[in-house]
Design an enzyme around this catalytic site. Structure first.
Site, PDB file in Angstrom:
ATOM      1  N   CYS A 108       0.705   7.628   6.790  1.00  0.00           N
ATOM      2  CA  CYS A 108       0.663   7.490   5.321  1.00  0.00           C
ATOM      3  C   CYS A 108      -0.302   8.540   4.767  1.00  0.00           C
ATOM      4  CB  CYS A 108       0.222   6.093   4.920  1.00  0.00           C
ATOM      5  SG  CYS A 108       1.297   4.822   5.622  1.00  0.00           S
TER       6      CYS A 108
ATOM      7  N   CYS B 148     -12.305  -7.628   9.109  1.00  0.00           N
ATOM      8  CA  CYS B 148     -11.146  -6.740   9.045  1.00  0.00           C
ATOM      9  C   CYS B 148     -11.112  -5.989  10.373  1.00  0.00           C
ATOM     10  CB  CYS B 148     -11.287  -5.776   7.868  1.00  0.00           C
ATOM     11  SG  CYS B 148      -9.946  -4.570   7.785  1.00  0.00           S
TER      12      CYS B 148
ATOM     13  N   CYS C  48     -10.253  -0.044   2.111  1.00  0.00           N
ATOM     14  CA  CYS C  48      -8.877   0.054   2.629  1.00  0.00           C
ATOM     15  C   CYS C  48      -8.517   1.508   2.845  1.00  0.00           C
ATOM     16  CB  CYS C  48      -7.882  -0.517   1.628  1.00  0.00           C
ATOM     17  SG  CYS C  48      -8.075  -2.253   1.349  1.00  0.00           S
TER      18      CYS C  48
ATOM     19  N   GLU D  59     -13.114   1.046  14.336  1.00  0.00           N
ATOM     20  CA  GLU D  59     -13.986   0.473  13.317  1.00  0.00           C
ATOM     21  C   GLU D  59     -13.542  -0.952  12.983  1.00  0.00           C
ATOM     22  OE1 GLU D  59     -16.028   4.173  11.116  1.00  0.00           O
ATOM     23  OE2 GLU D  59     -14.225   3.456  10.126  1.00  0.00           O
TER      24      GLU D  59
ATOM     25  N   CYS E 202      -3.366   5.794  14.131  1.00  0.00           N
ATOM     26  CA  CYS E 202      -2.111   5.192  13.690  1.00  0.00           C
ATOM     27  C   CYS E 202      -1.027   6.270  13.678  1.00  0.00           C
ATOM     28  CB  CYS E 202      -2.260   4.603  12.286  1.00  0.00           C
ATOM     29  SG  CYS E 202      -0.756   3.766  11.716  1.00  0.00           S
TER      30      CYS E 202
ATOM     31  N   CYS F 228      -4.103   7.774   3.774  1.00  0.00           N
ATOM     32  CA  CYS F 228      -4.888   6.896   4.650  1.00  0.00           C
ATOM     33  C   CYS F 228      -5.640   7.711   5.702  1.00  0.00           C
ATOM     34  CB  CYS F 228      -3.947   5.905   5.325  1.00  0.00           C
ATOM     35  SG  CYS F 228      -4.728   4.932   6.617  1.00  0.00           S
TER      36      CYS F 228
HETATM   37  N1  SAH Z   1      -1.228  -0.385   8.825  1.00  0.00           N
HETATM   38  C1  SAH Z   1      -1.224  -1.517   7.975  1.00  0.00           C
HETATM   39  C2  SAH Z   1      -2.586  -2.125   7.793  1.00  0.00           C
HETATM   40  C3  SAH Z   1      -3.771  -1.222   7.579  1.00  0.00           C
HETATM   41  S1  SAH Z   1      -3.992  -0.463   6.042  1.00  0.00           S
HETATM   42  C4  SAH Z   1      -0.601  -1.173   6.627  1.00  0.00           C
HETATM   43  O1  SAH Z   1      -0.454  -0.004   6.332  1.00  0.00           O
HETATM   44  O2  SAH Z   1      -0.263  -2.103   5.913  1.00  0.00           O
HETATM   45  C5  SAH Z   1      -4.356  -1.770   4.887  1.00  0.00           C
HETATM   46  C6  SAH Z   1      -3.921  -1.444   3.466  1.00  0.00           C
HETATM   47  O3  SAH Z   1      -4.701  -0.369   2.906  1.00  0.00           O
HETATM   48  C7  SAH Z   1      -2.470  -0.987   3.364  1.00  0.00           C
HETATM   49  O4  SAH Z   1      -1.822  -1.624   2.293  1.00  0.00           O
HETATM   50  C8  SAH Z   1      -2.627   0.488   3.103  1.00  0.00           C
HETATM   51  O5  SAH Z   1      -1.497   1.041   2.485  1.00  0.00           O
HETATM   52  C9  SAH Z   1      -3.846   0.538   2.243  1.00  0.00           C
HETATM   53  N2  SAH Z   1      -4.466   1.863   2.162  1.00  0.00           N
HETATM   54  C10 SAH Z   1      -4.386   2.869   3.048  1.00  0.00           C
HETATM   55  N3  SAH Z   1      -5.103   3.933   2.621  1.00  0.00           N
HETATM   56  C11 SAH Z   1      -5.636   3.587   1.429  1.00  0.00           C
HETATM   57  C12 SAH Z   1      -6.496   4.242   0.510  1.00  0.00           C
HETATM   58  N4  SAH Z   1      -6.946   5.472   0.729  1.00  0.00           N
HETATM   59  N5  SAH Z   1      -6.855   3.582  -0.608  1.00  0.00           N
HETATM   60  C13 SAH Z   1      -6.431   2.312  -0.830  1.00  0.00           C
HETATM   61  N6  SAH Z   1      -5.637   1.645   0.013  1.00  0.00           N
HETATM   62  C14 SAH Z   1      -5.236   2.268   1.130  1.00  0.00           C
HETATM   63 FE1  SF4 Z   2      -1.240   3.433   9.485  1.00  0.00          FE
HETATM   64 FE2  SF4 Z   2      -2.891   3.836   7.448  1.00  0.00          FE
HETATM   65 FE3  SF4 Z   2      -0.255   3.822   7.026  1.00  0.00          FE
HETATM   66 FE4  SF4 Z   2      -1.513   1.535   7.616  1.00  0.00          FE
HETATM   67  S1  SF4 Z   2      -1.827   2.796   5.792  1.00  0.00           S
HETATM   68  S2  SF4 Z   2       0.403   2.309   8.502  1.00  0.00           S
HETATM   69  S3  SF4 Z   2      -3.114   2.297   9.017  1.00  0.00           S
HETATM   70  S4  SF4 Z   2      -1.379   5.303   8.275  1.00  0.00           S
END
Ligand code: SAH
Ligand code: SF4
Length: 359
Positions: free
Chosen positions: A121, A110, A352, A97, A117, A124
């Site tokens: 996290c 973006c 995000c 995406e 990934c 996410c």
């Molecule tokens: N992998 C990288 C970049 C992609 S995520 C990273 O983790 O930094 C971009 C941002 O969105 C990151 O700060 C991540 O922690 C945040 N993010 C992930 N899931 C989210 C959610 N459900 N709500 C708000 N922010 C989120």
């Molecule tokens: Fe991967 Fe999502 Fe964690 Fe970013 S926030 S490192 S995309 S699992």
């Protein structure tokens, strides 16, 4: 000899010139093709698209090279029209995406750096789907080209709630994937995207967000790459952070902060620290003071991101008044600048951490 053609989006301008030279063609033709790729935004190697190249160049080009355009499998618009999410098909059938975000006076793409990934996290959607593979540089570049091309289309101009005819000005590596887990491809793509004769997404226009891959941050510092760095923090103690971000077990908070300090000292650059605000989990006054203390003395800005919903995590976003209170503590007590990220495209799961590949 491998018969796999080279994806033109994988090549820097210098590499393209070298190929043409090796084939015995004038560098002028390579420069023409580069213009067609990144200013003309051609979407095929048809005679029409290559009209400015001599007839003798075209067959050689088509035999040796391909143009890795990513077809749109699905495009969805947010109800306010400011966000458009593309589900793009990769050559091997995988999907990623890419999101086009409009702000007044600028458009940001973006882009994704991986299919899925590996970092897991908990909040996410990309992390919840697991890791499939790295993207190639060309697949990263092609996402930016896709957005730039979309901005040129009459249909897009008709749809735009902001001024039509905008150019792509900014790029964030905040889509699917962990960019520093795919370091070489991401940096190679950034070199191509920065080219002043091409998309010209120069020094201050590319922001890379990392979960905190310490070796990647240190390498970035050493190579002094002209990209902005954002680090996903979310918690100010190792135990709290590891519960949200499993990668913290591999790269503990103290090592991460040491790497961030080295990065800022070496490059003179400020880091953006991202903090996804989850009600009751990391959004109290005590949490705000903990992050204030953690970042004391560092050139920093905090980006607060109210949690966006995902199916695999049942936390709730912090309410606006609580986010404001958090921000006030950072500012008043620690002199720490912060922003609350505008919530974009939540109704189409383009916010995000919401990117995954819909069935
Ligand atoms: N992998 C990288 C970049 C992609 S995520 C990273 O983790 O930094 C971009 C941002 O969105 C990151 O700060 C991540 O922690 C945040 N993010 C992930 N899931 C989210 C959610 N459900 N709500 C708000 N922010 C989120
Ligand atoms: Fe991967 Fe999502 Fe964690 Fe970013 S926030 S490192 S995309 S699992």
């Amino acid at each position: 000899m491998s018969a796999v053609p080279t994806n033109l989006y994988d090549l820097t301008r210098a590499q393209l010139l070298a190929r043409f030279e090796a084939w015995g063609f004038s560098p002028v033709h390579a420069a023409t093709l580069w213009n067609q790729l990144y200013l003309g935004l051609i979407d095929s190697l048809s005679d029409e698209a290559l009209a400015d190249l001599p007839a003798k160049v075209r067959p050689k080009l088509r035999a040796e090279m391909s143009l890795g355009v990513l077809p749109t499998a699905l495009a969805t618009d947010s109800s306010d029209g400011f966000t458009r999410k593309y589900l793009l098909a990769l050559a091997d059938g995988e999907r990623i995406e890419t999101v086009l975000m409009r702000f007044t006076g600028r458009v940001t793409a973006c882009v994704s750096s991986q299919v899925g990934c590996a970092m897991g996290c908990v909040f996410c959607a990309t992390g919840q789907m697991g890791y499939t593979r790295h993207l190639t540089p060309g697949e990263i570049v092609a996402q930016a080209v896709h957005v730039a091309r979309a901005l040129r289309s009459p249909a897009d101009a008709a749809r735009s709630p902001t001024a039509p005819g905008e150019r792509l000005r900014n790029l964030v590596l905040m889509g699917m994937g962990e960019p520093l887990h795919n370091y070489d491809a991401v940096m190679h793509a950034a070199d191509i995207l920065r080219d002043p004769n091409g998309l010209a997404l120069g020094a201050e226009r590319i922001t890379l967000s990392t979960v905190g891959v310490v070796p990647g941050i240190l390498r970035l510092a050493q190579e002094s790459r002209p990209v902005h760095l954002a680090v996903s923090l979310h918690a100010a103690t190792q135990a709290e952070r590891a519960a949200l971000v499993p990668a913290a077990k591999k790269w503990p908070l103290d090592e991460l902060m040491a790497a961030c300090r080295t990065y800022s000292e070496t490059t003179g650059r400020r880091i953006f620290y991202e903090w996804t605000l989850i009600a009751g989990k990391n959004d109290t006054a005590d949490h705000a003071r903990a992050v204030g203390n953690l970042l004391r003395g560092l050139p920093a800005q905090v980006n607060l991101i109210p949690l966006n919903p995902t199916t695999g995590y049942d936390g709730a976003p912090t309410r606006t008044d609580a986010a404001k209170a958090f921000q006030k503590i950072l500012g008043d007590e620690f002199g720490l600048p912060s922003t609350v990220r505008q919530r974009r495209g939540i109704d189409i799961a383009a916010g995000c951490g919401q990117l995954a590949i819909g069935a």
